[in-house]
Every structure is written in C-alpha cells, then in structure tokens.
Design an enzyme around this catalytic site. Structure first.
Site, mmCIF file in Angstrom:
data_model
loop_
_atom_site.group_PDB
_atom_site.id
_atom_site.type_symbol
_atom_site.label_atom_id
_atom_site.label_comp_id
_atom_site.label_asym_id
_atom_site.label_seq_id
_atom_site.Cartn_x
_atom_site.Cartn_y
_atom_site.Cartn_z
ATOM 1 N N SER A 124 0.839 -1.196 0.000
ATOM 2 C CA SER A 124 0.000 0.000 0.000
ATOM 3 C C SER A 124 0.876 1.248 0.000
ATOM 4 C CB SER A 124 -0.855 -0.024 1.273
ATOM 5 O OG SER A 124 -1.448 1.220 1.491
ATOM 6 N N TYR A 148 -1.820 -0.818 11.006
ATOM 7 C CA TYR A 148 -2.062 -1.421 9.689
ATOM 8 C C TYR A 148 -0.864 -1.173 8.763
ATOM 9 C CZ TYR A 148 -3.562 -1.694 4.849
ATOM 10 O OH TYR A 148 -3.606 -1.976 3.499
ATOM 11 N N LYS A 152 2.157 -3.735 6.874
ATOM 12 C CA LYS A 152 2.581 -3.743 5.466
ATOM 13 C C LYS A 152 4.096 -3.542 5.374
ATOM 14 C CE LYS A 152 -1.377 -4.413 3.447
ATOM 15 N NZ LYS A 152 -1.663 -5.726 2.842
#
Ligand code: NAD
Ligand code: WQD
Length: 338
Positions: A124, A148, A152
């Site tokens: 992302s 989050y 990643k």
C-alpha cells in the site's frame, strides 16, 4: 500456470481473478470469507465463463495452505488476504499483527515447503508515511503512521530478507494507491461491512440514500480547494497491473521488485463529489467536518517505473471510476430487493 489468490474472494482479489482468467491463466481462490461472501465465486463464473475453485481456509493455517498449493498444483501466489481498516488496527493491533504478519509468514513457509517461490504481494502507498515530496516514487523513504501500515512495512521487510537469502524467489511488491470502482459488469465491486471508512463507497451510499450525507474531513489543507488529494485508481486497471507484474517476475531475474500502482493524477474530495454527481445524475449532500486523524493533505504516485518496466499504465479516468461504482451500488440495491 495456476495461480493461488489468497483473499481472492475480496474486492481487489476478485477483480484480479477475472483479469487473470481473461489473460489465459488458471486461478484458485483461498479465502476465510471474513470480509467476503462465497457468492462472489458465482459472479466470477458469470463474468469469466469459468468455474474458479474456492478453498475456504485461513492463511494462518499452514497445513491448509500446503494442501491447497499441492492439490491445485499452484505455480504462483498472489497474496491479498489481510485486514485493512486503519482505525480498527489502532484499536486492535494484535489482531492485525496476527492476521497480516503471522499470516504472511505462514504463507511464505508453506510456499517454501511446496517449492512455490513466485509471489505478488498487496502492499500500500501507506508505507510512504507522510510524503516528503510528490509524486511518490518507489525510492521515497518508508515509514508507518498506524499499526495497519506497520504490518505492510514489516511484511515488505520480511519479503526483502527472504528474497536476499534465496535468489530463487520471484517476489513483486505492489504499492496500491486508492483503488476505487467496480467491474464493468456491475457484478463485483466493493461492499464493506458497516459504515465505509473509504471515500468512494461512502459517496455511493450517500447517493443511494443509504447514508444521509458525506462528512468531508477538512477543507483547510494546502491543496487547490482545501480538501485532501489522492490518487484514485480504477480497480480494473489495478487488476491488469497484477497480470503485468506476475508475467514480468516470471521472466526476469530479480528476486524482488517493487512497483507503485497508481495513475499519477491527484483528485480532491470535492472533485470526487462533483464527478460522481455529474456522471451519475445524482446528489451527494455533504458537510465540512474536522480533519480526520492521521490524514495527509496530498498523496499521489509516480507510476513511471511500472510504465517503463511492466508496460502498464492506468487507462480509466475519474468518470469511469464513478460510473462503475454507481452501477455496482445499483446492482446491490437490486439484490437487496430480491
Ligand atoms: P478485502 O477485505 O475486500 O479482501 C481481503 C480478503 O482477504 C477478504 O476476502 C477476506 O475474507 C480475506 N482474508 C482476510 N484475512 C484472511 C485470512 N487470515 N485468511 C484467509 N483470508 C483472509 O480487501 P481488499 O480491498 O480487496 O484488499 C486486498 C489487499 O490489498 C489487502 O491486503 C489490503 O491491505 C491491500 N490494499 C487495499 C487497499 C484498498 O484501499 N482497498 C489499498 C492498499 C492495499
Ligand atoms: C480519501 C480522502 C479523506 C472518507 C486509506 C488507507 C490507505 C489505503 C487506502 C489500504 C481523504 C477523505 C474519506 C470520508 C472524507 N488502504 N474522506 N470523508 O485515507 O487515502 O487511504 O485507504 O492500504 O492505507 O489509509 O483513503 O478513501 O479513506 O480517504 O472526506 O467519509 O477522502 O480525508 O482525503 P486514504 P480514504
């Protein structure tokens, strides 16, 4: 080559499944359906004319993964499975480290055990943290601003270590910007549980009367109209980028490659509202609300590396993104009325 898609029943995975089949690949989905519905597989069959098998399983279950890889003789994996709600990750970080980080480690072990070393990973633009310059190219420093995003980043680091230790791996890390829109058929799209966190599904639901009004999070940013600017990319273009990335890594001799998947074009929140209303002939009432914690003013990609190395560029513009989102929203209304 048969490709196993973890999270293949989800929003992006289902569009990639359709794109892979139309590019002549065989696909099997592996999903625990925690944020999706098995009915997606019937819709994929209607779109592709092909029955795509679904293995219902969890990526934290190594035995289930090994069985799926072996039973389906998979030669590559595209790894979408993960949790993605930023706010929830702040409230429940362990859930995110368990699902995303432990899940990915378990997947890597299973792939190694089965001799499958070709992997495309859903990363992302969140890994760029607060932009230091724009557009964001792949050399921009990485950092995370929430759990989050940290999952990643951790996974990207894990993949880099794995690729450095064993040069037989072929790994592509794809950094998505803001995927929106839906398949032309209107059969598959993004249908989040509860109140949407992301802008486009929120706009669609306001237009459909399922929500009263959009809160525009801040109009005092340093952007042309004061609202946040993002690089929205049509999910079908994003899906084609996966096909190009997979085909590139199976031919090249790099254990690890990283590509941005974005358009390079930024639009503001008010641009999105205006386009959605104009293209679809609907009203999207909104009010200006305070800034949302953690948001940045502007974020958009340099898509040049992907254009140069993959021969891929996003082709669908904002109007197509808005029209396809609305087509899908109307399809949902029809289904709910049944
Ligand atoms: P999604 O929730 O629609 O799809 C994820 C799928 O993974 C779901 O079908 C869910 O049931 C499945 N899943 C989750 N945990 C699992 C587990 N432990 N085992 C098996 N299956 C599991 O989300 P999406 O928008 O399609 O996102 C796919 C990937 O792309 C995610 O990794 C996400 O972090 C990443 N990503 C998404 C966006 C975005 O805005 N949608 C942006 C950047 C990156
Ligand atoms: C876009 C713009 C908001 C909702 C998030 C994740 C990121 C990635 C993509 C997974 C911003 C504004 C939004 C609303 C609004 N996901 N907005 N009212 O924040 O760029 O990125 O999704 O990797 O990690 O952080 O996307 O769609 O939430 O917001 O005004 O109700 O719309 O402030 O400017 P974002 P978004």
């Amino acid at each position: 080559m048969k490709i196993l898609l973890t999270g293949g029943a989800g929003y992006i995975g289902s569009h990639v499944a359709a794109a892979l089949v139309s590019a002549g690949h065989e696909v099997v989905c592996f999903d625990n359906l925690s944020n999706s519905d098995a009915a997606v597989m019937d819709r994929l069959e209607a779109i592709t004319g092909t029955v795509i098998p679904l293995v219902q399983g969890d990526i934290r279950d190594g035995d289930a993964l090994r069985a799926a890889l072996n039973d389906h003789a998979a030669g590559a994996v595209i790894h979408f499975a993960g949790l993605k709600a930023v706010g929830e990750s702040v409230a429940e970080p362990m859930k995110y480290y368990d699902n995303n980080v432990r899940g990915t480690l378990t997947l890597l072990e299973a792939m190694r055990d089965c001799g499958v070393k070709t992997l495309v990973f859903s990363s992302s633009a969140t890994v760029y943290g607060e932009p230091r310059y724009l557009p964001l190219d792949e050399e921009h420093p990485t950092s995370a601003t929430n759990p989050y995003g940290r999952t990643k980043l951790m996974i990207e680091e894990m993949l880099a270590d794995v690729a450095a230790a064993d040069g037989d791996w072929r790994i592509a890390t794809l950094r998505y910007f803001n995927p929106v829109g839906a398949h032309d058929s209107g059969l598959i799209g993004e249908n989040p549980n509860g109140v949407p966190n992301n802008l486009m599904p929120f706009i669609s639901r306001v237009a459909a009367g399922r929500l009263n009004e959009l809160s525009v999070f801040g109009n005092d940013y340093d952007t042309p109209d004061g609202t946040g600017v993002r690089d929205y990319i049509h999910v079908v273009d994003l899906a084609d980028g996966h096909v190009a990335a997979l085909e590139a890594i199976t031919k090249n001799d790099q254990p690890l490659s990283t590509w941005n998947l974005g358009t390079g074009q930024g639009y503001s929140v008010l641009d999105m509202v205006e386009a959605f209303e104009r293209v679809n002939g609907v009203r999207v009432p909104y009010r200006i609300a305070p800034r949302r914690d953690g948001d940045v003013a502007s974020c958009f990609a340099s898509p040049e590396r992907a254009a140069r190395e993959l021969g891929w560029t996003a082709e669908r513009g904002l109007d197509t993104m808005c029209a396809s989102s609305w087509r899908f929203e109307r399809m949902l209304a029809t289904r709910n009325a049944d």
